[in-house]
Design an enzyme around this catalytic site. Structure first.
Site, PDB file in Angstrom:
ATOM      1  N   LYS A  70      64.500 -40.574  30.423  1.00 34.95           N
ATOM      2  CA  LYS A  70      64.826 -41.307  29.173  1.00 34.95           C
ATOM      3  C   LYS A  70      65.180 -40.552  28.076  1.00 34.95           C
ATOM      4  O   LYS A  70      66.106 -41.083  27.358  1.00 34.95           O
ATOM      5  CB  LYS A  70      63.699 -42.153  29.020  1.00 34.95           C
ATOM      6  CG  LYS A  70      63.574 -43.455  30.041  1.00 34.95           C
ATOM      7  CD  LYS A  70      62.440 -44.387  29.236  1.00 34.95           C
ATOM      8  CE  LYS A  70      62.267 -45.733  30.352  1.00 34.95           C
ATOM      9  NZ  LYS A  70      61.269 -46.638  29.921  1.00 34.95           N
ATOM     10  N   ALA A 130      50.161 -44.923  21.989  1.00 32.24           N
ATOM     11  CA  ALA A 130      51.244 -44.159  21.086  1.00 32.24           C
ATOM     12  C   ALA A 130      52.166 -43.335  21.938  1.00 32.24           C
ATOM     13  O   ALA A 130      52.589 -42.346  21.508  1.00 32.24           O
ATOM     14  CB  ALA A 130      50.543 -43.269  19.970  1.00 32.24           C
ATOM     15  N   ILE A 225      51.628 -55.010  28.116  1.00 30.48           N
ATOM     16  CA  ILE A 225      52.991 -54.608  28.830  1.00 30.48           C
ATOM     17  C   ILE A 225      52.740 -54.271  30.247  1.00 30.48           C
ATOM     18  O   ILE A 225      53.841 -54.040  30.897  1.00 30.48           O
ATOM     19  CB  ILE A 225      53.776 -53.808  27.845  1.00 30.48           C
ATOM     20  CG1 ILE A 225      53.309 -52.279  27.991  1.00 30.48           C
ATOM     21  CG2 ILE A 225      54.037 -54.145  26.450  1.00 30.48           C
ATOM     22  CD1 ILE A 225      54.250 -51.077  27.534  1.00 30.48           C
TER      23      ILE A 225
HETATM   24  N1  LIG Z   1      56.516 -54.414  30.725  1.00 31.03           N
HETATM   25  C1  LIG Z   1      57.589 -53.249  30.654  1.00 31.03           C
HETATM   26  O1  LIG Z   1      58.838 -53.617  30.680  1.00 31.03           O
HETATM   27  C2  LIG Z   1      57.193 -51.779  30.345  1.00 31.03           C
HETATM   28  C3  LIG Z   1      58.169 -50.993  30.149  1.00 31.03           C
HETATM   29  C4  LIG Z   1      57.597 -49.784  29.959  1.00 31.03           C
HETATM   30  C5  LIG Z   1      56.353 -49.198  30.121  1.00 31.03           C
HETATM   31  N2  LIG Z   1      55.423 -50.308  30.471  1.00 31.03           N
HETATM   32  C6  LIG Z   1      54.218 -50.049  31.130  1.00 31.03           C
HETATM   33  O2  LIG Z   1      53.345 -49.285  29.715  1.00 31.03           O
HETATM   34  C7  LIG Z   1      52.566 -48.204  30.069  1.00 31.03           C
HETATM   35  C8  LIG Z   1      52.690 -47.139  29.373  1.00 31.03           C
HETATM   36  O3  LIG Z   1      53.845 -46.508  29.479  1.00 31.03           O
HETATM   37  P1  LIG Z   1      54.584 -45.310  28.790  1.00 31.03           P
HETATM   38  O4  LIG Z   1      55.847 -44.897  29.058  1.00 31.03           O
HETATM   39  O5  LIG Z   1      54.360 -45.605  27.227  1.00 31.03           O
HETATM   40  O6  LIG Z   1      53.251 -44.177  29.084  1.00 31.03           O
HETATM   41  P2  LIG Z   1      53.140 -42.981  28.226  1.00 31.03           P
HETATM   42  O7  LIG Z   1      54.106 -42.392  27.347  1.00 31.03           O
HETATM   43  O8  LIG Z   1      52.304 -41.846  29.312  1.00 31.03           O
HETATM   44  O9  LIG Z   1      51.834 -43.216  27.061  1.00 31.03           O
HETATM   45  C9  LIG Z   1      50.535 -43.872  27.416  1.00 31.03           C
HETATM   46  C10 LIG Z   1      49.772 -44.210  26.340  1.00 31.03           C
HETATM   47  O10 LIG Z   1      48.606 -44.452  26.916  1.00 31.03           O
HETATM   48  C11 LIG Z   1      47.683 -43.920  26.508  1.00 31.03           C
HETATM   49  N3  LIG Z   1      46.635 -43.523  27.521  1.00 31.03           N
HETATM   50  C12 LIG Z   1      46.861 -43.349  28.914  1.00 31.03           C
HETATM   51  N4  LIG Z   1      45.799 -43.272  29.452  1.00 31.03           N
HETATM   52  C13 LIG Z   1      44.829 -43.747  28.777  1.00 31.03           C
HETATM   53  C14 LIG Z   1      43.352 -43.640  29.074  1.00 31.03           C
HETATM   54  N5  LIG Z   1      42.834 -43.520  30.212  1.00 31.03           N
HETATM   55  N6  LIG Z   1      42.624 -44.136  27.994  1.00 31.03           N
HETATM   56  C15 LIG Z   1      42.979 -44.302  26.873  1.00 31.03           C
HETATM   57  N7  LIG Z   1      44.471 -44.101  26.302  1.00 31.03           N
HETATM   58  C16 LIG Z   1      45.398 -43.871  27.599  1.00 31.03           C
HETATM   59  C17 LIG Z   1      48.176 -42.532  25.842  1.00 31.03           C
HETATM   60  O11 LIG Z   1      47.052 -42.086  25.045  1.00 31.03           O
HETATM   61  P3  LIG Z   1      47.159 -40.474  24.747  1.00 31.03           P
HETATM   62  O12 LIG Z   1      48.269 -40.312  23.442  1.00 31.03           O
HETATM   63  O13 LIG Z   1      45.684 -40.027  24.072  1.00 31.03           O
HETATM   64  O14 LIG Z   1      47.452 -39.627  25.876  1.00 31.03           O
HETATM   65  C18 LIG Z   1      49.404 -43.091  25.609  1.00 31.03           C
HETATM   66  O15 LIG Z   1      49.446 -43.479  24.162  1.00 31.03           O
HETATM   67  C19 LIG Z   1      52.678 -48.311  31.640  1.00 31.03           C
HETATM   68  O16 LIG Z   1      51.415 -48.749  32.212  1.00 31.03           O
HETATM   69  C20 LIG Z   1      53.848 -48.787  32.048  1.00 31.03           C
HETATM   70  O17 LIG Z   1      54.177 -49.287  33.214  1.00 31.03           O
HETATM   71  C21 LIG Z   1      55.741 -51.567  30.748  1.00 31.03           C
END
Ligand SMILES: NC(=O)c1ccc[n+]([C@@H]2O[C@H](COP(=O)([O-])OP(=O)(O)OC[C@H]3O[C@@H](n4cnc5c(N)ncnc54)[C@H](OP(=O)(O)O)[C@@H]3O)[C@@H](O)[C@H]2O)c1
Length: 283
Positions: A70, A130, A225
């Protein structure tokens, strides 16, 4: 049937085999009698530099972009939409008159999903997480005129980076950080709660919600989400407490519909995206 006239769109990612986008887009093409096909392309990170030239060469009409490309695709685009530039992430590329232009439909997809249930103007919103999705959603929330944004996250460092970026790009000042373990203290002050962390996602779905849900009530709209499972433990608990809940499938469908419009200039029905997605999720 694919013929010499069929137009090709698709999605690039690594891995790509679990993408839900092909069944959604292809079902809409069939229902709308459009001579298009949507293909998943497995692209290794080292090959991202070749994608735009390859797509132009093969007359591909549009590409979605998923993890991990991305941000790394951006230097190879001809143009980038203002929202995608601010978020520094592209999930949709159109190819028109030899120009590859990048967009980000994640934030708008999320906002459209919320707006079906409640207005965003002057609302107070708590966003948990975040990361990449949070960045797209928080930028778009600010653009939509919310009053106040609280971000809760595990790492303070990552929130600080996101908040600095949001303030720099939007000049919006009403942003604060809340430790994830203390969100209960601010829940009574917010209207909308959005989980953007993967906590509760299949196969680790049988876990406690990312925040204490005791104070969630009928005044709240809660979106998770995560789209697998359809109802996370956060949403289950919020629903029991009387909140309006929105599953992650809505965002997934709406971001796809906006990408479809960018690729083809036509608007598919919500149902044409929802039906194949729910069928795939049941599997
Ligand atoms: N519905 C949709 O269309 C859609 C679109 C995009 C993404 N998603 C979903 O959204 C989620 C996040 O995606 P992303 O791309 O934003 O991921 P990302 O960039 O890796 O960000 C993950 C976030 O979650 C936090 N996190 C991860 N594991 C954690 C844990 N065990 N305890 C507490 N905080 C935790 C991280 O915190 P830290 O900053 O502390 O590491 C970070 O803030 C995924 O499940 C993805 O499938 C859904």
């Amino acid at each position: 049937m694919i013929t010499g006239k069929t137009l090709i769109t698709g999605v690039i990612g690594h891995p790509i085999e679990h993408s839900f986008s092909p069944p959604m887009h292809n079902n809409a093409y069939t229902q709308m009698n459009m001579d298009y096909k949507y293909v998943p392309f497995h692209v290794q990170p080292a090959d991202v530099k070749n994608i735009i030239t390859a797509a132009k060469t093969m007359n591909i009409k549009g590409l979605n972009v998923t993890i991990p490309h991305k941000t790394t695709i951006i230097p190879y685009l001809d143009e980038i939409d203002e929202t995608a530039r601010r978020i520094n992430a592209v999930n949709t590329i159109s190819f028109k008159d030899g120009i590859a232009k990048g967009y980000n439909t994640d934030g708008l997809g999320a906002i459209k999903s919320i707006q079906k249930y409640t207005n965003l103007k002057n609302k107070k919103v708590l966003v948990i997480g975040a990361g990449g999705a949070s960045k797209a959603i928080t930028f778009t929330l600010i653009n939509e005129g919310i009053d106040d944004l609280v971000i809760a996250n595990r790492s303070k460092e990552n929130v600080d980076k996101l908040m600095k970026n949001l303030i720099n790009e939007t000049k919006f000042q009403n942003i604060s950080y809340q430790p994830i373990a203390k969100t209960n203290e601010v829940i009574n002050d917010v209207d909308i709660i959005i989980n953007t962390t993967p906590i509760g996602m299949y196969p680790n779905h049988d876990v406690e919600p990312p925040i204490d849900t005791n104070n969630i009530s009928t005044q709240h709209t809660v979106m998770d989400i995560i789209y697998n499972p359809l109802e996370t433990n956060l949403l289950k608990q919020a629903k029991i407490n009387g909140a309006q809940t929105i599953p992650g499938t809505h965002m997934l469908i709406n971001q796809g519909i906006i990408a479809f419009e960018i690729f083809t200039g036509k608007t598919p029905s919500y149902e044409s995206f929802e039906k194949p997605l729910l069928e795939h999720l049941k599997k």
